[in-house]
Design a protein around this motif. Structure first.
Motif, PDB file in Angstrom:
ATOM      1  N   LEU A  49      10.984 -21.928  15.874  1.00 59.74           N
ATOM      2  CA  LEU A  49      11.046 -23.310  15.406  1.00 59.74           C
ATOM      3  C   LEU A  49      11.663 -23.383  14.014  1.00 59.74           C
ATOM      4  N   GLY A  50      11.296 -22.455  13.155  1.00 53.73           N
ATOM      5  CA  GLY A  50      11.894 -22.415  11.815  1.00 53.73           C
ATOM      6  C   GLY A  50      13.394 -22.190  11.878  1.00 53.73           C
ATOM      7  N   GLY A  51      13.848 -21.328  12.787  1.00 46.22           N
ATOM      8  CA  GLY A  51      15.280 -21.099  12.944  1.00 46.22           C
ATOM      9  C   GLY A  51      16.014 -22.335  13.432  1.00 46.22           C
ATOM     10  N   LEU A  56      19.527 -26.932  12.207  1.00 49.17           N
ATOM     11  CA  LEU A  56      19.780 -28.376  12.201  1.00 49.17           C
ATOM     12  C   LEU A  56      20.113 -28.879  10.807  1.00 49.17           C
ATOM     13  N   PHE A  57      19.384 -28.405   9.797  1.00 56.50           N
ATOM     14  CA  PHE A  57      19.687 -28.810   8.425  1.00 56.50           C
ATOM     15  C   PHE A  57      21.068 -28.313   7.993  1.00 56.50           C
ATOM     16  N   TYR A  63      28.066 -31.403   8.316  1.00 60.62           N
ATOM     17  CA  TYR A  63      28.615 -32.624   8.885  1.00 60.62           C
ATOM     18  C   TYR A  63      28.850 -33.670   7.802  1.00 60.62           C
ATOM     19  N   THR A  64      27.965 -33.743   6.815  1.00 60.24           N
ATOM     20  CA  THR A  64      28.090 -34.770   5.778  1.00 60.24           C
ATOM     21  C   THR A  64      28.938 -34.322   4.604  1.00 60.24           C
ATOM     22  N   SER A  65      29.309 -33.058   4.549  1.00 59.19           N
ATOM     23  CA  SER A  65      30.145 -32.563   3.452  1.00 59.19           C
ATOM     24  C   SER A  65      31.583 -33.030   3.654  1.00 59.19           C
ATOM     25  N   PRO A  66      32.258 -33.323   2.547  1.00 63.27           N
ATOM     26  CA  PRO A  66      33.660 -33.743   2.686  1.00 63.27           C
ATOM     27  C   PRO A  66      34.537 -32.585   3.163  1.00 63.27           C
TER      28      PRO A  66
END
Length: 71
Positions: A49-51, A56-57, A63-66
């Motif tokens: 679960l930690g992996g 996901l993070f 995904y949000t990085s330019p």
């Protein structure tokens, strides 16, 4: 051109690092031997679960990085 001696050394070192047990494996075995199969399964589930959460993070961050093409 890649030097074949360096390539063999790199592949050998990569293989050894991939198959060597880490601290999580030692913890998992210790929990299993000390507290039984159920505790081992719970520990394994926690690591898995930690992996998944970590992955996901990382995906969200990438995904949000330019993009370099955006500048």
């Amino acid at each position: 051109m890649i030097n074949p001696d360096f390539l063999v050394s790199f592949l050998l070192a990569s293989f050894l690092m991939a198959v060597a047990p880490g601290p999580s494996n030692a913890f998992l075995m210790a929990q299993t031997f000390a507290n039984g199969r159920s505790a081992g399964m719970q520990s394994a589930f926690g690591f898995a679960l930690g992996g998944v959460v970590h992955t996901l993070f990382a995906v969200c961050l990438l995904y949000t990085s330019p993009s370099p093409r955006d500048s």
